[in-house]
Enzyme design. Sequence first.
Site, PDB file in Angstrom:
ATOM      1  N   ILE A 162       9.573 -74.297  65.582  1.00 50.40           N
ATOM      2  CA  ILE A 162      10.447 -73.246  65.160  1.00 50.40           C
ATOM      3  C   ILE A 162      10.223 -72.146  65.236  1.00 50.40           C
ATOM      4  CG2 ILE A 162      12.334 -74.482  65.569  1.00 50.40           C
ATOM      5  CD1 ILE A 162      13.014 -72.631  62.658  1.00 50.40           C
ATOM      6  N   GLY A 163       8.680 -71.690  65.056  1.00 54.70           N
ATOM      7  CA  GLY A 163       8.146 -70.250  64.377  1.00 54.70           C
ATOM      8  C   GLY A 163       6.222 -70.869  64.138  1.00 54.70           C
ATOM      9  N   GLY A 164       5.871 -71.524  65.043  1.00 53.21           N
ATOM     10  CA  GLY A 164       4.183 -72.063  64.301  1.00 53.21           C
ATOM     11  C   GLY A 164       3.395 -72.859  63.813  1.00 53.21           C
ATOM     12  N   SER A 165       5.017 -73.827  62.713  1.00 58.84           N
ATOM     13  CA  SER A 165       4.690 -74.680  62.962  1.00 58.84           C
ATOM     14  C   SER A 165       3.218 -74.896  62.633  1.00 58.84           C
ATOM     15  CB  SER A 165       5.058 -75.196  61.437  1.00 58.84           C
ATOM     16  OG  SER A 165       6.343 -75.569  62.699  1.00 58.84           O
ATOM     17  N   ARG A 188      10.658 -73.975  54.947  1.00 64.59           N
ATOM     18  CA  ARG A 188      10.093 -75.014  54.863  1.00 64.59           C
ATOM     19  C   ARG A 188       9.242 -75.530  55.482  1.00 64.59           C
ATOM     20  NH1 ARG A 188      11.515 -79.196  56.463  1.00 64.59           N
ATOM     21  NH2 ARG A 188      10.766 -80.676  54.321  1.00 64.59           N
ATOM     22  N   THR A 206       6.300 -74.730  56.367  1.00 68.49           N
ATOM     23  CA  THR A 206       4.860 -75.294  56.323  1.00 68.49           C
ATOM     24  C   THR A 206       4.237 -74.945  54.585  1.00 68.49           C
ATOM     25  OG1 THR A 206       5.128 -72.914  58.312  1.00 68.49           O
ATOM     26  CG2 THR A 206       2.879 -73.112  56.830  1.00 68.49           C
ATOM     27  N   VAL A 251       8.013 -68.012  55.369  1.00 69.55           N
ATOM     28  CA  VAL A 251       7.943 -66.195  55.923  1.00 69.55           C
ATOM     29  C   VAL A 251       8.938 -66.349  56.320  1.00 69.55           C
ATOM     30  CG1 VAL A 251       5.703 -65.868  54.618  1.00 69.55           C
ATOM     31  CG2 VAL A 251       6.202 -66.921  57.128  1.00 69.55           C
ATOM     32  N   GLU A 277      12.324 -66.146  57.031  1.00 72.85           N
ATOM     33  CA  GLU A 277      14.151 -66.102  57.110  1.00 72.85           C
ATOM     34  C   GLU A 277      13.828 -64.149  55.810  1.00 72.85           C
ATOM     35  OE1 GLU A 277      16.471 -69.241  55.447  1.00 72.85           O
ATOM     36  OE2 GLU A 277      14.586 -69.701  54.827  1.00 72.85           O
TER      37      GLU A 277
END
Lengths: 743, 81
Positions: A474-477, A516, A518, A699, A701
């Site tokens: 959801i964020g580039g993991s 959680r 990464t 990072v 939240e």
Amino acid sequence: MTVTENPRTYKYVGTRPVRHDGLDKVTGKARFAADLDMTGQLRAALVRSPHAHARIVSIDTSKAEAMPGVKAVVTGADFADLDPTHPEFDMAVNLMARDEALYNGHVVAAVAAVTAAQAAAAAAAVEVDYEPLPAVLTIDEAIAEGAPIANPTNRTLFSGDTEPSNLASVNEFGRGDVEAGFEAADIILEREFRTVAVHQGYIEPHACVADCGQDGKATIWASSQGHFAVRSKTAAALGWSTDRIKVIPAEIGGGFGGKTTIYLEPVAVLLSQKAARPVKLVMSREEVLRATGPAPATKITAKMGATNDGEITTLQSTMYFDNGSTKGFSALTGAMSVASYKLPNLELHAIGTVTNTARSAAYRAPSAPQAAFAVETLIDELAQQLGVDPIDLRLQNAVVEGDVTAMSMPHPKIGFVETLEAIKNSDHYNSPVPQGAGRGVATGFWFNIGEQSSATVNLNEDGTATVVTGSPDIGGSRASMALMAAEELGLAVDRITPIVADTESVGFTDITEGSRATFATGMAVVNACRELIEQLKQRAATIKSVDVEQVEWVDGAAVIEGQDPLTIPEITAMAKNTGGPLTATASLNAAGAGPSFAVHVADVAVDEETGETTILRYTAAQDAGTAIHPSYVEGQIQGGSVQGIGWALNEEYIYDSDGVMENASFLDYRMPVASDLPMIDAIIVEVPNPSHPYGVRGVGETGIVPPIPTLANAIAAATGVRMTALPMSPPRLLAAITESAGS
Amino acid sequence: MATVHLQADHRRFTGGEKTLQVDGSTVGDLITELERRYPGLGPLLTDGASVAINGELIPNGIFEKVDASTEVYFVAPISGG
């Protein structure tokens, strides 16, 4: 910009390669759940309650079932009966009402038909006989003496009470002696703060496709933050075992906590089972806003004492968080997020309420922004009264390693002081405040979590690698997983393909939540890579006929003294001769999540004739531990800031007196767009988390926590008006300015 | 015997005691012993709390080993968004 105390230099970690899924995303090739179409697929529509609270007397589906194209209809009677103490009871009842409709928009029936239009027409033909009941719509109504019960199945958590209640939870945190703290104080500040429900605002509405086979098993394609959770929650709602359900993760168009629960999948599975055809169920934006997880509304009173030399002696606060229609932990997490200052005397009362509004869901650092609004506003006022720099006051009281949180647990190694100093030393903070503008500062904290993750790393015959995880990206993991694998193996990052596998193709993995992925899944990837390196060394020893103890792994190659190094492609090319494919799997329950702090500064101008706030400059600093892919860390900081800005200035659920949401569209629910915003300057602070092999903290939240008080404090500096209720939208701010001028 | 730290919330079961010495070799043992001493506290610690050991949050940590040097904190459940 990065401010680091990270002593290590890496070859791949900390670089900014193009994300592996980037091309598919920008060319429209990426497939989200609503993009999927199956042969013979039906479309489904939901019947939703027009009442905020009503007893369901009867449901007559006969007319709907007789309509053209209709293949299946389900109601609450088709679902498993769960005991109210079952951990998934509220989720299951939320996706299909049973005896009572608990809010306007609560699903009471569902229809599957050949076309979407036929399904919608049939849904409109389902006849539901409701007996309207008194509705509880606000925190004040919920806690009023003699209030009607909003949800008869709610019991106050862990209270032992057997009677229904509008209180979801009542908890207390504290230490020291708050009264002694007030006696020691020279200044005492006290205010009441109000915030309203806001939505996560993900661009992709909830969607899924379910295909139930004649073997009684179902395959689900879904957009979610955790497909293993989709499986377990669907199984619970249906009373099935998990082996009957396979969930294939689709690309996700944003979640921000709102896709940690489910709304559609069990309904689609039951419809598919009844119709013996695949069923696709897609929410409209109106449905998303009316019936999926807003962040809780709050009512917070806070009283703070401090000495004239700036020592905060005490904090006393009562925090009401509205969970909406069911119980939850929102009030607890709000109170627990008070963790940035030493506060020798602390008393926090955290009370969750139940109302006849949509069931709230997690939203990026759940409950922390509301709590920060109260605490950071009082600290700003304190700095103002003392005539000291607001960052210096925070530095004076800032927690460091070993200081305790609201939960009385000591902080591990943290970077709060470093993050405050990053803003204090920034170009922004050292630039003059523009003429007529105001500057505000605030801080934020979030725990971050670990939990369970699995990863498999496969080396292919040409020496490329596939990294398989169970964490929806959801964020580039995916890029972060590839970078950590590259660093471990010494393999170029573009030779690594990171994928997110379905529930039958990778080990169990918890939801992508709590910042959680990464951290925890990254650790699983690192562990798998390290196992793989041991295998590579063994294979190299076999090829070179030496003992494995003579082999070292250096920069992507097996090094044996006096011989040419063996690279990964050289070793994998001979894998079939040395023992077969090279693959390694690691699973873990990750401990040691590193808390994260953020500090923001904003300059705003307020039009005192319209009440409109314009953000002139915004800078956000955050401790990432180590930034694995700095571009995505900056993106997370910027994204969190923007969501917090929207929450502060414009966003709100507007209900009428009957509990009907009046602004259920993005036209009326005002989220910030690019033209509303300046560039968000991100400063990455790196104080590595010692519990992660690369120092990762997570990072996703923390960046949403400071913006509300940052802007409230900036508006106070610009206008002299202290806003204590959200949103600080033009009409509200104008009214406050007018009232202030009048008084 | 580990040192157990309880939140204010839990102290209604312990007569106000916030720090206790508790026998056991795992976190689960500690919860069992605390439930024996203070009936009703156990479910709060099992279902309604996360565990931190020596300052480090341990998800699902019921089988974590503890000894006389271990500081165990039962804190409110933490998830995220």
